[in-house]
Structure formats: structure tokens, C-alpha cells
Write a protein that holds these residues in place. Structure first.
Motif, short mmCIF file in Angstrom:
data_model
loop_
_atom_site.label_atom_id
_atom_site.label_comp_id
_atom_site.label_asym_id
_atom_site.label_seq_id
_atom_site.Cartn_x
_atom_site.Cartn_y
_atom_site.Cartn_z
N GLY A 50 0.81 -1.26 -0.01
CA GLY A 50 0.10 0.03 -0.19
C GLY A 50 0.77 1.13 -0.09
N ASP A 51 0.20 2.41 0.10
CA ASP A 51 0.69 3.72 -0.09
C ASP A 51 1.04 3.92 1.42
OD1 ASP A 51 1.70 6.25 -0.49
OD2 ASP A 51 -0.30 6.97 -1.18
N LEU A 52 2.58 4.18 1.82
CA LEU A 52 2.92 4.33 2.97
C LEU A 52 2.49 5.90 3.33
CD1 LEU A 52 6.12 2.90 3.17
CD2 LEU A 52 4.23 2.28 4.42
N SER A 53 2.49 6.86 2.52
CA SER A 53 2.11 8.41 2.90
C SER A 53 0.56 8.50 3.28
CB SER A 53 2.35 9.13 1.62
OG SER A 53 1.39 8.82 0.41
N CYS A 54 -0.13 7.30 3.33
CA CYS A 54 -1.71 7.38 3.59
C CYS A 54 -1.88 7.22 5.29
CB CYS A 54 -2.42 6.55 3.15
SG CYS A 54 -4.05 6.55 3.35
N LYS A 55 -2.72 7.94 5.90
CA LYS A 55 -2.83 8.02 7.21
C LYS A 55 -3.48 6.59 7.49
CE LYS A 55 -5.77 10.23 10.71
NZ LYS A 55 -6.70 11.53 10.93
N PHE A 56 -4.06 6.04 6.72
CA PHE A 56 -5.01 4.79 7.19
C PHE A 56 -4.15 3.25 6.60
CE2 PHE A 56 -8.31 7.93 6.60
CZ PHE A 56 -8.66 8.00 7.93
N ASN A 57 -2.84 3.66 6.24
CA ASN A 57 -2.24 2.36 5.72
C ASN A 57 -1.93 1.68 7.17
OD1 ASN A 57 0.29 0.77 5.70
ND2 ASN A 57 0.07 1.46 3.33
#
Length: 99
Positions: free
Chosen positions: A65-72
Motif C-alpha cells: 500500500g501507500d505509506l503516505s496514507c494515514k490509514f495504511n
């Protein structure tokens, strides 16, 4: 002689009964464990439609997933806490960590 035999049998009865109950419990537990194993084998984790992008993070291992997302979820199995099996690209729940 009869009294001694009767006392001996009365003393052995609880031991024999407990062995019998223990064997029944073991057999029932073994059957339940086998049925649970079969049930787990038939239910699987839904697969992600595309090959997940993996990144290696020291101390965490591989995550998707995208590590820059708060919900990862920071997990090798689940991408997001909000949308576990969805793709990060074009997700309506995306929030940057900086925000």
C-alpha cells in the motif's frame, strides 16, 4: 478376602472412571480440532486483484500500500484499515500523514 477385593475395587473405580472420561474428552477434542482445521482450510482470505506493491521497511518487514496514507495498515497482508482489500490509487478515504 472378599472385603479386601471390594475395598480394592472401590479404590480403583474413580481412577478407572477418570481415565475413561479423559479418553472420551481427548477423542472429542481431536474431532473438533480436525473439523476446525478443515473449516479454516476452506475459508480463505480474499485475494487482492492485482499484485500488491511491496516495500521493505527496516523493523517492519514488507508492507503493501501507500505509506503516505494515514490509514495504511503497515502490514504485508492488509493495505488499509478503512479499505483492506482495495487499491490505494484513487481511494476516497486517502489522507496524507502530513494532514
Amino acid at each position: 478376602m472378599f472385603k479386601i477385593l471390594l475395598i480394592f475395587l472401590m479404590g480403583m473405580t474413580p481412577w478407572i472412571v477418570s481415565l475413561w472420561v479423559l479418553n472420551k474428552f481427548k477423542a472429542r477434542s481431536r474431532e473438533r480440532l480436525i473439523s476446525i482445521r478443515l473449516a479454516v482450510n476452506y475459508t480463505g482470505v480474499p485475494t487482492i486483484s492485482t499484485q500488491p506493491e511491496q516495500q521493505y521497511i527496516e523493523g517492519l518487514g514488507y508492507i503493501i500500500g501507500d505509506l503516505s496514507c494515514k490509514f495504511n495498515a503497515r502490514s504485508p497482508l492488509i493495505r488499509c484499515a478503512v479499505n483492506p482489500f482495495g487499491l490505494c490509487k484513487d481511494c476516497s478515504h486517502y489522507e496524507s500523514i502530513d494532514t
